[in-house]
Write a protein that holds these residues in place. Structure first.
Motif, PDB file in Angstrom:
ATOM      1  N   TYR A  79       0.823  -1.212   0.000  1.00 30.53           N
ATOM      2  CA  TYR A  79       0.000   0.000   0.000  1.00 30.53           C
ATOM      3  C   TYR A  79       0.853   1.257   0.000  1.00 30.53           C
ATOM      4  CZ  TYR A  79      -3.618  -3.312   1.089  1.00 30.53           C
ATOM      5  OH  TYR A  79      -4.465  -4.386   1.039  1.00 30.53           O
ATOM      6  N   CYS A  80       0.455   2.160  -0.879  1.00 31.06           N
ATOM      7  CA  CYS A  80       1.144   3.444  -1.037  1.00 31.06           C
ATOM      8  C   CYS A  80       1.075   4.253   0.261  1.00 31.06           C
ATOM      9  CB  CYS A  80       0.493   4.214  -2.175  1.00 31.06           C
ATOM     10  SG  CYS A  80       1.282   5.781  -2.545  1.00 31.06           S
ATOM     11  N   THR A  81       2.164   4.922   0.583  1.00 26.21           N
ATOM     12  CA  THR A  81       2.214   5.724   1.807  1.00 26.21           C
ATOM     13  C   THR A  81       1.628   7.118   1.615  1.00 26.21           C
ATOM     14  OG1 THR A  81       4.463   6.394   1.227  1.00 26.21           O
ATOM     15  CG2 THR A  81       4.205   4.506   2.727  1.00 26.21           C
ATOM     16  N   HIS A  82       1.127   7.399   0.420  1.00 24.55           N
ATOM     17  CA  HIS A  82       0.491   8.699   0.201  1.00 24.55           C
ATOM     18  C   HIS A  82      -0.944   8.666   0.723  1.00 24.55           C
ATOM     19  CE1 HIS A  82      -1.296  11.833  -2.730  1.00 24.55           C
ATOM     20  NE2 HIS A  82      -0.812  12.453  -1.669  1.00 24.55           N
ATOM     21  N   GLU A  83      -1.797   7.903   0.049  1.00 34.06           N
ATOM     22  CA  GLU A  83      -3.188   7.833   0.496  1.00 34.06           C
ATOM     23  C   GLU A  83      -3.691   6.401   0.568  1.00 34.06           C
ATOM     24  OE1 GLU A  83      -5.597  10.568  -1.778  1.00 34.06           O
ATOM     25  OE2 GLU A  83      -4.550  12.294  -0.965  1.00 34.06           O
ATOM     26  N   GLY A  84      -2.774   5.465   0.547  1.00 33.10           N
ATOM     27  CA  GLY A  84      -3.138   4.085   0.834  1.00 33.10           C
ATOM     28  C   GLY A  84      -3.606   3.234  -0.321  1.00 33.10           C
ATOM     29  N   ILE A  97       4.346   0.650  -8.542  1.00 35.79           N
ATOM     30  CA  ILE A  97       3.690   1.849  -9.047  1.00 35.79           C
ATOM     31  C   ILE A  97       2.292   1.974  -8.458  1.00 35.79           C
ATOM     32  CG2 ILE A  97       2.892   3.045 -11.137  1.00 35.79           C
ATOM     33  CD1 ILE A  97       5.254   1.769 -12.579  1.00 35.79           C
ATOM     34  N   CYS A  98       2.014   3.166  -7.993  1.00 34.69           N
ATOM     35  CA  CYS A  98       0.691   3.455  -7.426  1.00 34.69           C
ATOM     36  C   CYS A  98      -0.197   4.038  -8.514  1.00 34.69           C
ATOM     37  CB  CYS A  98       0.819   4.436  -6.264  1.00 34.69           C
ATOM     38  SG  CYS A  98      -0.788   4.884  -5.586  1.00 34.69           S
ATOM     39  N   PRO A  99      -1.361   3.453  -8.746  1.00 36.71           N
ATOM     40  CA  PRO A  99      -2.235   3.927  -9.814  1.00 36.71           C
ATOM     41  C   PRO A  99      -2.965   5.225  -9.477  1.00 36.71           C
ATOM     42  CG  PRO A  99      -3.312   2.170  -8.618  1.00 36.71           C
ATOM     43  CD  PRO A  99      -1.916   2.292  -8.038  1.00 36.71           C
ATOM     44  N   CYS A 100      -3.003   5.593  -8.213  1.00 34.42           N
ATOM     45  CA  CYS A 100      -3.822   6.750  -7.839  1.00 34.42           C
ATOM     46  C   CYS A 100      -3.210   8.083  -8.265  1.00 34.42           C
ATOM     47  CB  CYS A 100      -4.087   6.734  -6.339  1.00 34.42           C
ATOM     48  SG  CYS A 100      -5.176   5.377  -5.878  1.00 34.42           S
ATOM     49  N   HIS A 101      -1.924   8.292  -7.955  1.00 37.01           N
ATOM     50  CA  HIS A 101      -1.276   9.563  -8.322  1.00 37.01           C
ATOM     51  C   HIS A 101       0.110   9.297  -8.895  1.00 37.01           C
ATOM     52  CE1 HIS A 101      -3.948  10.274  -4.748  1.00 37.01           C
ATOM     53  NE2 HIS A 101      -4.518  11.035  -5.654  1.00 37.01           N
ATOM     54  N   ASN A 102       0.310   8.089  -9.404  1.00 38.41           N
ATOM     55  CA  ASN A 102       1.548   7.720 -10.091  1.00 38.41           C
ATOM     56  C   ASN A 102       2.794   7.775  -9.190  1.00 38.41           C
ATOM     57  OD1 ASN A 102       2.651   6.662 -12.436  1.00 38.41           O
ATOM     58  ND2 ASN A 102       3.363   8.661 -13.135  1.00 38.41           N
TER      59      ASN A 102
HETATM   60  S1  FES Z   1      -2.065   7.234  -3.149  1.00 36.83           S
HETATM   61 FE1  FES Z   1      -0.251   6.576  -4.133  1.00 36.83          FE
HETATM   62  S2  FES Z   1       0.554   8.330  -5.064  1.00 36.83           S
HETATM   63 FE2  FES Z   1      -1.242   9.014  -4.058  1.00 36.83          FE
END
Ligand code: FES
Length: 136
Positions: A79-84, A97-102
């Motif tokens: 899980y991405c540490t930005h918004e999960g 790679i995180c699909p939410c905000h790249n």
């Molecule tokens: S949640 Fe992954 S880059 Fe924003």
């Protein structure tokens, strides 16, 4: 302007301001979702063959295992540490790679680019013979 109209308009503006502030604070919030783990991996099992080579990545039990050296491994939360959002491994660029905000992470889980504020969460990994134990 009547008093009632003034209060209605003021309430609307206050509501819009609060929503904008809430959205703004969401975009800077850091999360570190990390599912619990307590399992072993038999490195002689062909199902785990991705770990036979340095740089290999195995997805198992909802966690990424990476062989980082001849006898070193790390386990990363997916899980991405930005918004999960859930990250996916892209073998052609060897990045998560995180699909939410790249957001992009290297094989060690470190941030390469994008908004994630911190590396992917890691688990404790111990190697005993041909068995990896992942906990955390
Ligand atoms: S949640 Fe992954 S880059 Fe924003």
């Amino acid at each position: 302007m009547k008093r009632r109209d003034f209060l209605t308009n003021s309430s609307t503006l206050l509501g819009v301001g609060l929503i904008a502030q809430a959205l703004d604070s969401c975009s800077t919030t850091s999360v570190t979702p990390k599912p619990n783990a307590n399992f072993t991996i038999d490195l002689t099992n062909s199902a785990n063959g991705a770990l036979n080579t340095v740089g290999g990545v195995l997805s198992t039990q909802g966690i990424y295992i990476v062989r980082t050296g001849q006898s070193t491994y790390i386990a990363l939360a997916p899980y991405c540490t930005h918004e999960g959002c859930g990250v996916s491994y892209n073998s052609s660029v060897k990045q998560f790679i995180c699909p939410c905000h790249n957001g992009k992470f290297d094989l060690n889980g470190n941030v390469v680019s994008g908004p994630p504020p911190s590396p992917l969460s890691q688990y404790k990994v111990t190697l005993s013979g041909t068995t990896l134990t992942v906990t955390g």
